[in-house]
Design a protein around this motif. Structure first.
Motif, mmCIF file in Angstrom:
data_model
loop_
_atom_site.group_PDB
_atom_site.id
_atom_site.type_symbol
_atom_site.label_atom_id
_atom_site.label_comp_id
_atom_site.label_asym_id
_atom_site.label_seq_id
_atom_site.Cartn_x
_atom_site.Cartn_y
_atom_site.Cartn_z
ATOM 1 N N VAL A 72 0.843 -1.205 0.000
ATOM 2 C CA VAL A 72 0.000 0.000 0.000
ATOM 3 C C VAL A 72 0.874 1.248 0.000
ATOM 4 O O VAL A 72 0.613 2.217 -0.742
ATOM 5 C CB VAL A 72 -0.954 -0.006 1.210
ATOM 6 C CG1 VAL A 72 -1.665 1.342 1.345
ATOM 7 C CG2 VAL A 72 -1.974 -1.128 1.080
ATOM 8 N N ARG A 73 1.936 1.248 0.834
ATOM 9 C CA ARG A 73 2.841 2.400 0.881
ATOM 10 C C ARG A 73 3.527 2.605 -0.465
ATOM 11 O O ARG A 73 3.634 3.729 -0.957
ATOM 12 C CB ARG A 73 3.887 2.217 1.978
ATOM 13 C CG ARG A 73 3.358 2.377 3.387
ATOM 14 C CD ARG A 73 4.500 2.577 4.367
ATOM 15 N NE ARG A 73 5.482 1.510 4.275
ATOM 16 C CZ ARG A 73 5.444 0.395 4.998
ATOM 17 N NH1 ARG A 73 4.458 0.196 5.866
ATOM 18 N NH2 ARG A 73 6.386 -0.534 4.879
ATOM 19 N N ASP A 74 4.018 1.515 -1.060
ATOM 20 C CA ASP A 74 4.698 1.623 -2.353
ATOM 21 C C ASP A 74 3.754 2.129 -3.428
ATOM 22 O O ASP A 74 4.131 2.960 -4.264
ATOM 23 C CB ASP A 74 5.283 0.267 -2.757
ATOM 24 C CG ASP A 74 6.458 -0.131 -1.882
ATOM 25 O OD1 ASP A 74 6.963 0.745 -1.147
ATOM 26 O OD2 ASP A 74 6.876 -1.312 -1.934
ATOM 27 N N ALA A 75 2.523 1.602 -3.433
ATOM 28 C CA ALA A 75 1.553 2.038 -4.433
ATOM 29 C C ALA A 75 1.254 3.528 -4.291
ATOM 30 O O ALA A 75 1.123 4.252 -5.296
ATOM 31 C CB ALA A 75 0.269 1.222 -4.308
ATOM 32 N N ARG A 76 1.172 3.986 -3.056
ATOM 33 C CA ARG A 76 0.896 5.404 -2.833
ATOM 34 C C ARG A 76 2.107 6.267 -3.155
ATOM 35 O O ARG A 76 1.991 7.358 -3.716
ATOM 36 C CB ARG A 76 0.462 5.617 -1.373
ATOM 37 C CG ARG A 76 0.096 7.059 -1.048
ATOM 38 C CD ARG A 76 -0.524 7.176 0.325
ATOM 39 N NE ARG A 76 0.334 6.634 1.363
ATOM 40 C CZ ARG A 76 0.054 5.534 2.055
ATOM 41 N NH1 ARG A 76 -1.064 4.846 1.798
ATOM 42 N NH2 ARG A 76 0.877 5.088 2.986
ATOM 43 N N GLU A 77 3.308 5.757 -2.817
ATOM 44 C CA GLU A 77 4.521 6.550 -2.968
ATOM 45 C C GLU A 77 5.016 6.603 -4.409
ATOM 46 O O GLU A 77 5.524 7.631 -4.871
ATOM 47 C CB GLU A 77 5.625 5.975 -2.070
ATOM 48 C CG GLU A 77 6.871 6.824 -1.986
ATOM 49 C CD GLU A 77 7.837 6.323 -0.926
ATOM 50 O OE1 GLU A 77 8.860 6.995 -0.701
ATOM 51 O OE2 GLU A 77 7.578 5.250 -0.323
ATOM 52 N N SER A 79 3.163 5.800 -7.230
ATOM 53 C CA SER A 79 2.096 5.838 -8.233
ATOM 54 C C SER A 79 2.328 6.932 -9.272
ATOM 55 O O SER A 79 1.812 6.844 -10.392
ATOM 56 C CB SER A 79 0.734 6.041 -7.555
ATOM 57 O OG SER A 79 0.718 7.255 -6.818
ATOM 58 N N HIS A 134 5.275 15.472 -3.920
ATOM 59 C CA HIS A 134 4.864 14.104 -4.244
ATOM 60 C C HIS A 134 6.029 13.112 -4.143
ATOM 61 O O HIS A 134 5.964 12.019 -4.702
ATOM 62 C CB HIS A 134 4.260 14.058 -5.649
ATOM 63 C CG HIS A 134 2.951 14.774 -5.762
ATOM 64 N ND1 HIS A 134 1.746 14.207 -5.378
ATOM 65 C CD2 HIS A 134 2.650 16.027 -6.185
ATOM 66 C CE1 HIS A 134 0.771 15.067 -5.576
ATOM 67 N NE2 HIS A 134 1.279 16.179 -6.066
#
Length: 212
Positions: A72-77, A79, A134
């Motif tokens: 989840v963190r990787d997907a958010r970071e 993306s 971002h």
């Protein structure tokens, strides 16, 4: 059959639950061999096996939870990685436009030209600020910095005043997103100071003229 004191008949044989051998062992003060130790041993073994399975299940569930949180963190970071890569060309163009104008040119420029130059510089700063919000940061190595193959891309090795293996010059800045390199900075690595006593007939760059 025999009568009790109150006249109630009672079966003596049914009342006695111990075998003759157990009775003799009891009268002698010995332990009654009931197989209870074997039962306790088996129950303890099953309890230990159940405890081991439970601990493994808890550990596996914890690992799954941690992997899910990391994804989840990787997907958010990360993306915006693709979008950020596309924006690097725009950032490079703005940087080159600002770097192409020296202080003397700005001083002699008209008021409208100064405003245009300042507007381009402000646009570059605003873009870098938005990208950093971002997680995209600019990497600006300096001559003399240690060469890091994870963040720098060596495109040449040149003689310089810097120690051998250090960065001698920077051709293009790099960018990182989170903990990953989005684009490595392009640098020239120092080969050490140039030799002062080059052989006679040699050419710059260390190539010796073989013609005699």
């Amino acid at each position: 059959m025999t009568d009790t004191t109150d006249g109630t008949p009672q079966d003596i044989e049914n009342e006695d639950f111990m075998t003759d051998d157990a009775t003799e062992a009891n009268e002698a003060g010995e332990d009654i061999p009931t197989g209870r130790d074997d039962i306790i041993f088996k129950l303890n073994a099953e309890l230990e096996a159940t405890r081991d399975r439970m601990l493994r299940s808890v550990a596996e569930a914890d690992n799954i939870r941690k992997r899910a949180e990391k994804e989840v963190r990787d997907a958010r970071e990360y993306s915006v990685s693709k979008f950020a890569e596309d924006m690097l060309d725009v950032s490079d163009s703005l940087s080159r436009a600002v770097a192409a104008v020296d202080d003397e040119t700005i001083a002699n420029a008209s008021e409208s030209m100064k405003n245009l130059i300042e507007g381009v510089a402000m646009t570059e700063r605003a873009m870098l600020t938005k990208m950093e919000r971002h997680g995209v940061r600019k990497v600006e190595p300096e001559p003399g910095d240690v060469f890091d193959p994870h963040m720098h891309q060596a495109v040449a090795q040149i003689p310089s005043d810097q120690p051998a293996g250090k960065i001698a010059a920077v051709m293009q800045t790099g960018f990182v997103i989170g903990g990953r390199t989005l684009r490595a900075a392009m640098v020239a690595v120092s080969a050490g100071q140039p030799a002062t006593d080059a052989p006679q007939g040699s050419e710059p760059g260390g190539h010796i003229d073989m013609k005699a």
